[in-house]
Design an enzyme around this catalytic site. Sequence first.
Site, PDB file in Angstrom:
ATOM      1  N   GLY A 161      45.691  41.527  40.472  1.00  0.00           N
ATOM      2  CA  GLY A 161      44.449  41.623  39.701  1.00  0.00           C
ATOM      3  C   GLY A 161      43.588  42.792  40.108  1.00  0.00           C
ATOM      4  CB  ILE A 175      36.726  41.387  44.115  1.00  0.00           C
ATOM      5  CG1 ILE A 175      35.293  40.884  43.936  1.00  0.00           C
ATOM      6  CG2 ILE A 175      37.124  41.299  45.591  1.00  0.00           C
ATOM      7  CD1 ILE A 175      35.163  39.375  44.010  1.00  0.00           C
ATOM      8  N   GLY A 176      39.208  43.104  43.018  1.00  0.00           N
ATOM      9  CA  GLY A 176      40.554  43.622  43.226  1.00  0.00           C
ATOM     10  C   GLY A 176      40.603  45.134  43.185  1.00  0.00           C
ATOM     11  CE1 TYR A 211      37.149  30.855  39.921  1.00  0.00           C
ATOM     12  CE2 TYR A 211      35.286  29.857  41.082  1.00  0.00           C
ATOM     13  CZ  TYR A 211      36.165  30.912  40.893  1.00  0.00           C
ATOM     14  OH  TYR A 211      36.065  32.027  41.697  1.00  0.00           O
TER      15      TYR A 211
END
Length: 296
Positions: A19, A24-25, A162
């Site tokens: 990702g 963030i990736g 989630y």
Amino acid sequence: MTFSLPLPDLHDRTFVVTGATSGIGQATAAALAGAGAHVVLAVRDAAKGERVAATLGGDTEVRALDLADLSSVRSFAAGWDFPIDVLINNAGVSVPERRVSADGYELQLATNHLGPFALTNLLLPHVTGRVVTLASLAERAARLDLDDLQRERTPYKEFGVYAGTKLANLLFTAELQRRLHAVGSPVRAMAAHPGFVSTNIGQEGGPVARAMTRLLAQSPADGALPVLHAALADLPGDSFSGPQHLLHMRGGAEVIARSGKAKDAAVAARLWSLSEELTGTRFPLGATEETAAPEV
């Protein structure tokens, strides 16, 4: 132990980041590439991955990977033939309504837990250093029903599902570390909580969400710090890294606590067994009686 930039020299080290085309990736991949690492962007959209890689500089490559499709996970792993210093399970989704993956599994569970679980098991013979999985303090609000992982009977609520996957990430990390230790592997399983990070979801939400994002959220680059801490700092296996400030929601990186639910070894073992059944993958390193899951 706290952590900050700049990173050490990472030449001759290989990192796989799932990702890595946004958020963030992408920030994690950029920091690693900037320190000289060979960074593999494992992404669902390879064309977008190539565009992102072109902006990072350094030594990067792009490989297609859809964590919500176990055939894609298997293809990715089958095409791997060299050592991995650190595997970073970063990719994740949150969807408002119940949807299913290519394999018929609830989409958040498939992408956030089952895909990384399968990928880790399939790549583990190549991993020499660490497996870092992105979790979240949302796990503290989770109710993970192992008898209804697919949310077929339980009402579907986006945040609740989630949070359950983030609890699953911590349970997976703990059980993976237990198994690695049992076979004498030097590989360490780690988890990271990036904190409250500015995303398109927050910026495009209602006025409250936009105000909170504007006032409190940190950048993806700051959110990547706990991930880098988990990947590079001198820490024991099964450490959980997160921000230092604002109730572990922003700023820097340090080891943080997790809920009692995330420490339940029996639940972790049962989740591992269920995940093996759903993905058809198993712990690949010297399976022995010592690595077998404890009685539940």
